[in-house]
Write a protein that holds these residues in place. Structure first.
Motif, PDB file in Angstrom:
ATOM      1  N   PRO A   1       0.821  -1.221   0.000  1.00 37.81           N
ATOM      2  CA  PRO A   1       0.000   0.000   0.000  1.00 37.81           C
ATOM      3  C   PRO A   1       0.850   1.264   0.000  1.00 37.81           C
ATOM      4  CG  PRO A   1      -0.756  -1.557   1.676  1.00 37.81           C
ATOM      5  CD  PRO A   1       0.563  -2.054   1.174  1.00 37.81           C
ATOM      6  N   ARG A   2       0.235   2.350  -0.387  1.00 38.38           N
ATOM      7  CA  ARG A   2       0.901   3.658  -0.298  1.00 38.38           C
ATOM      8  C   ARG A   2       1.329   3.948   1.141  1.00 38.38           C
ATOM      9  NH1 ARG A   2      -2.473   8.319  -3.531  1.00 38.38           N
ATOM     10  NH2 ARG A   2      -2.888   7.212  -5.499  1.00 38.38           N
ATOM     11  N   ARG A   3       2.386   4.740   1.295  1.00 39.39           N
ATOM     12  CA  ARG A   3       2.769   5.235   2.612  1.00 39.39           C
ATOM     13  C   ARG A   3       2.093   6.583   2.841  1.00 39.39           C
ATOM     14  NH1 ARG A   3       9.252   5.155   2.793  1.00 39.39           N
ATOM     15  NH2 ARG A   3       8.846   6.643   1.126  1.00 39.39           N
ATOM     16  N   PRO A   4       1.580   6.832   4.048  1.00 34.52           N
ATOM     17  CA  PRO A   4       0.963   8.131   4.331  1.00 34.52           C
ATOM     18  C   PRO A   4       1.976   9.264   4.137  1.00 34.52           C
ATOM     19  CG  PRO A   4       0.490   6.558   6.091  1.00 34.52           C
ATOM     20  CD  PRO A   4       1.515   5.931   5.211  1.00 34.52           C
ATOM     21  N   GLY A   5       1.523  10.355   3.547  1.00 32.96           N
ATOM     22  CA  GLY A   5       2.367  11.531   3.411  1.00 32.96           C
ATOM     23  C   GLY A   5       3.245  11.549   2.184  1.00 32.96           C
ATOM     24  N   ASP A   6       3.157  10.521   1.329  1.00 30.95           N
ATOM     25  CA  ASP A   6       3.992  10.466   0.125  1.00 30.95           C
ATOM     26  C   ASP A   6       3.262  11.099  -1.068  1.00 30.95           C
ATOM     27  OD1 ASP A   6       6.295   9.364   1.080  1.00 30.95           O
ATOM     28  OD2 ASP A   6       5.907   7.339   0.318  1.00 30.95           O
ATOM     29  N   PRO A   7       3.716  12.242  -1.576  1.00 32.31           N
ATOM     30  CA  PRO A   7       3.113  12.802  -2.784  1.00 32.31           C
ATOM     31  C   PRO A   7       3.495  12.000  -4.015  1.00 32.31           C
ATOM     32  CG  PRO A   7       4.957  14.148  -2.070  1.00 32.31           C
ATOM     33  CD  PRO A   7       4.756  13.105  -1.010  1.00 32.31           C
ATOM     34  N   ALA A   8       2.717  12.145  -5.084  1.00 34.28           N
ATOM     35  CA  ALA A   8       2.922  11.349  -6.294  1.00 34.28           C
ATOM     36  C   ALA A   8       4.202  11.732  -7.033  1.00 34.28           C
ATOM     37  CB  ALA A   8       1.723  11.505  -7.225  1.00 34.28           C
ATOM     38  N   ARG A   9       4.478  13.029  -7.111  1.00 34.51           N
ATOM     39  CA  ARG A   9       5.614  13.477  -7.920  1.00 34.51           C
ATOM     40  C   ARG A   9       6.204  14.741  -7.317  1.00 34.51           C
ATOM     41  NH1 ARG A   9       7.630  14.018 -13.365  1.00 34.51           N
ATOM     42  NH2 ARG A   9       8.287  16.153 -13.773  1.00 34.51           N
ATOM     43  N   ILE A  10       7.528  14.730  -7.174  1.00 38.67           N
ATOM     44  CA  ILE A  10       8.243  15.972  -6.874  1.00 38.67           C
ATOM     45  C   ILE A  10       9.549  15.949  -7.657  1.00 38.67           C
ATOM     46  CG2 ILE A  10       9.285  17.473  -5.152  1.00 38.67           C
ATOM     47  CD1 ILE A  10       7.572  16.300  -3.053  1.00 38.67           C
ATOM     48  N   VAL A  11       9.666  16.841  -8.607  1.00 39.08           N
ATOM     49  CA  VAL A  11      10.885  17.021  -9.396  1.00 39.08           C
ATOM     50  C   VAL A  11      11.182  18.516  -9.405  1.00 39.08           C
ATOM     51  CG1 VAL A  11      11.956  16.785 -11.660  1.00 39.08           C
ATOM     52  CG2 VAL A  11      10.415  14.997 -10.822  1.00 39.08           C
ATOM     53  N   ALA A  12      12.427  18.873  -9.184  1.00 34.69           N
ATOM     54  CA  ALA A  12      12.749  20.294  -9.007  1.00 34.69           C
ATOM     55  C   ALA A  12      13.886  20.747  -9.904  1.00 34.69           C
ATOM     56  CB  ALA A  12      13.126  20.578  -7.557  1.00 34.69           C
ATOM     57  N   SER A  13      13.838  22.004 -10.227  1.00 31.63           N
ATOM     58  CA  SER A  13      14.951  22.655 -10.906  1.00 31.63           C
ATOM     59  C   SER A  13      16.059  22.973  -9.900  1.00 31.63           C
ATOM     60  CB  SER A  13      14.476  23.957 -11.559  1.00 31.63           C
ATOM     61  OG  SER A  13      15.582  24.740 -11.969  1.00 31.63           O
ATOM     62  N   GLY A  14      17.291  22.720 -10.289  1.00 37.24           N
ATOM     63  CA  GLY A  14      18.433  23.083  -9.447  1.00 37.24           C
ATOM     64  C   GLY A  14      19.201  24.263  -9.998  1.00 37.24           C
ATOM     65  N   GLU A  15      18.561  25.079 -10.840  1.00 44.79           N
ATOM     66  CA  GLU A  15      19.275  26.156 -11.530  1.00 44.79           C
ATOM     67  C   GLU A  15      19.852  27.187 -10.557  1.00 44.79           C
ATOM     68  OE1 GLU A  15      16.890  27.916 -14.548  1.00 44.79           O
ATOM     69  OE2 GLU A  15      16.666  26.053 -15.697  1.00 44.79           O
ATOM     70  N   ALA A  16      19.082  27.583  -9.547  1.00 43.45           N
ATOM     71  CA  ALA A  16      19.585  28.587  -8.606  1.00 43.45           C
ATOM     72  C   ALA A  16      20.774  28.053  -7.819  1.00 43.45           C
ATOM     73  CB  ALA A  16      18.470  29.023  -7.658  1.00 43.45           C
ATOM     74  N   ALA A  17      20.682  26.795  -7.391  1.00 40.93           N
ATOM     75  CA  ALA A  17      21.791  26.199  -6.655  1.00 40.93           C
ATOM     76  C   ALA A  17      23.016  26.012  -7.548  1.00 40.93           C
ATOM     77  CB  ALA A  17      21.356  24.868  -6.054  1.00 40.93           C
ATOM     78  N   ALA A  18      22.792  25.703  -8.821  1.00 42.01           N
ATOM     79  CA  ALA A  18      23.916  25.591  -9.750  1.00 42.01           C
ATOM     80  C   ALA A  18      24.633  26.931  -9.894  1.00 42.01           C
ATOM     81  CB  ALA A  18      23.417  25.100 -11.101  1.00 42.01           C
ATOM     82  N   ARG A  19      23.868  28.011  -9.876  1.00 34.99           N
ATOM     83  CA  ARG A  19      24.428  29.361 -10.007  1.00 34.99           C
ATOM     84  C   ARG A  19      25.247  29.756  -8.778  1.00 34.99           C
ATOM     85  NH1 ARG A  19      19.701  32.866  -9.471  1.00 34.99           N
ATOM     86  NH2 ARG A  19      20.229  32.684  -7.254  1.00 34.99           N
ATOM     87  N   ASP A  20      24.765  29.419  -7.585  1.00 40.46           N
ATOM     88  CA  ASP A  20      25.353  29.955  -6.360  1.00 40.46           C
ATOM     89  C   ASP A  20      26.095  28.941  -5.503  1.00 40.46           C
ATOM     90  OD1 ASP A  20      24.163  32.332  -7.070  1.00 40.46           O
ATOM     91  OD2 ASP A  20      22.493  32.161  -5.648  1.00 40.46           O
ATOM     92  N   LEU A  21      25.804  27.638  -5.655  1.00 40.01           N
ATOM     93  CA  LEU A  21      26.296  26.650  -4.684  1.00 40.01           C
ATOM     94  C   LEU A  21      27.016  25.470  -5.324  1.00 40.01           C
ATOM     95  CD1 LEU A  21      23.184  26.484  -2.301  1.00 40.01           C
ATOM     96  CD2 LEU A  21      25.239  27.883  -2.048  1.00 40.01           C
ATOM     97  N   ASP A  22      27.543  25.658  -6.523  1.00 40.19           N
ATOM     98  CA  ASP A  22      28.296  24.590  -7.186  1.00 40.19           C
ATOM     99  C   ASP A  22      27.479  23.300  -7.277  1.00 40.19           C
ATOM    100  OD1 ASP A  22      30.446  23.428  -8.489  1.00 40.19           O
ATOM    101  OD2 ASP A  22      31.510  22.875  -6.657  1.00 40.19           O
TER     102      ASP A  22
END
Length: 326
Positions: free
Chosen positions: A283-304
Motif C-alpha cells: 500500500p501507499r505510505r501516508p504523506g507520500d506525494p505522487a511526484r516531486i521534481v525540481a529545478s536546481g538552476e539557482a543552486a547551480a548558479r550559487d552553490l556549485d
C-alpha cells in the motif's frame, strides 16, 4: 574557527563532514568541522577520529551552547532532526520536538554564543504535492505531513531570527538523497528506498513498491534522486559563501530537473546488482506525494550544484557501501 555539523554522525551529515575536511585540508582552515549528534539514528564510527565529537541533542540548549564556545564555532550546518515523512504522521509531537523545538534551541544557543551563520537542512516535503511539472523556489509551499510542516517552520525560524539578530542563513531543500561517497558511509534508514531494496536483496527477500496507483506514467512515485556526495559539495559551498559574507537566497532546491519513478529505480537496481526480480506491491505510505521534481538552476548558479552521478552510479555506490552492513 570551525563549523558545527549537527547530525554529523548521520548518513548525510557524515558526507558533509568529510567534504568540510577536504576543504580545510586544501587551505580553508576556517571550515574545519565539529560534530554534534545524539546518535539516535547516527553512527559514531562515521565520525573521523580527528574530528571533535560532542554527543548531545540540539534540544539541549546548554550542551549546544557549550559546544559552540569550546570549539570556537563560527557557523553551523544543521542536519539533526527526525527525517521520516511517513512516520511523522503517526508521531507528530516527536517530529515537532526534534525538528522545531530542536532548531529553536539551536538558534538560541547560537545567539548566546554570537554565532551568526547557518546552513539548514530543509526538504522537498515543504511542497506537498505541487501542481507543476518542475518545482522552483517560487513554487508555493503546502506540506502534507508533520515532517514537511516542521521543515517549513524551521525555515521560518531562520527567517525571523535573521530579521531579529542579523543571522545569515540559507535553507537547502533536499529531494531523495542516495548513493555513497565512501564505502564506509551507508544509508541505514529503515524507511528510505535504496537501503530497503538493497537489504531485501541481500536477505533473499523481494523488494516492495509502496503504491502503484499514483497518477504517474507507471503508477509509482516519481522523485528527484540526488547523490549524497553532490549534496555535500553544495553544503560546503553554502558555508563558504556565508563565511565570506556573500549574499545567498533564503532557500535553494537541490534537484535534478528530471525524475525517476520507483519502478525505474527498481529496474536500475536489478541491472547494477545483477539480480532479476519483480517487486511486490504494498500500500501507499501516508504523506507520500505522487511526484516531486525540481529545478536546481539557482543552486547551480550559487552553490556549485551539479548532478555528477548517473542513476547507475548512484545505485553502484550505494550497493558497495551496503556490503559494509552485511
Amino acid at each position: 574557527m570551525t563549523w558545527l555539523v549537527t547530525g554529523g554522525a548521520g548518513y548525510i551529515g557524515a558526507h558533509v563532514v568529510r567534504a568540510l575536511q577536504e576543504a580545510a585540508s586544501a587551505g580553508e582552515t576556517h571550515l574545519r568541522p565539529v560534530v554534534l549528534d545524539d546518535l539516535s539514528s547516527g553512527h559514531a564510527e562515521f565520525v573521523p577520529d580527528d574530528v571533535p565529537f560532542v554527543r548531545a541533542s540540539v534540544v539541549d540548549t546548554a550542551a549546544v551552547r557549550t559546544a559552540l564556545a569550546e570549539h570556537g564555532v563560527t557557523g553551523v550546518v544543521h542536519l539533526a532532526g527526525f527525517k521520516y515523512a511517513g512516520v511523522s504522521v503517526q508521531r507528530p509531537l516527536h517530529t515537532y520536538t526534534q525538528n522545531v523545538t530542536g532548531t529553536a534551541h539551536l538558534l538560541e544557543a547560537m545567539a548566546d554564543a554570537g554565532v551568526d551563520r547557518i546552513v539548514f537542512s530543509s526538504s522537498a516535503a515543504v511542497y506537498g504535492t505541487p501542481d507543476v511539472d518542475v518545482v522552483t523556489e517560487a513554487t508555493p509551499t503546502a506540506p502534507e505531513s508533520p515532517y514537511g510542516e516542521s521543515k517549513l517552520v524551521g525555515e521560518w525560524l531562520l527567517r525571523d531570527q535573521g530579521v531579529a539578530t542579523g543571522l545569515r542563513h540559507t535553507s537547502l531543500r533536499y529531494f531523495n538523497v542516495v548513493g555513497s561517497g565512501a564505502p564506509d558511509l551507508y544509508d541505514s534508514s529503515p524507511h528510505n528506498l535504496f537501503p530497503l531494496v538493497l537489504d531485501a536483496l541481500t536477505s533473499g527477500r523481494t523488494p516492495r513498491v509502496n503504491g502503484t496507483d499514483y497518477p504517474t506514467p507507471d503508477g509509482t512515485c516519481v522523485r528527484d534522486y540526488v547523490h549524497v556526495a553532490d549534496l555535500a559539495v553544495s553544503h560546503v559551498a553554502a558555508a563558504r559563501a556565508l563565511a565570506a559574507g556573500r549574499a545567498l537566497d533564503p532557500v535553494y532546491n537541490l534537484g535534478s530537473g528530471d525524475g525517476l519513478s520507483v519502478a525505474q529505480v527498481m529496474a536500475t537496481v536489478a541491472r547494477v546488482t545483477g539480480t532479476d526480480f519483480t517487486p511486490e506491491v504494498a500500500p501507499r505510505r501516508p504523506g507520500d506525494p505522487a511526484r516531486i521534481v525540481a529545478s536546481g538552476e539557482a543552486a547551480a548558479r550559487d552553490l556549485d550544484w551539479v548532478m555528477r552521478h548517473t542513476p547507475e552510479e548512484m545505485v553502484a555506490s550505494a550497493w558497495a557501501a551496503h556490503q559494509h552492513t552485511i
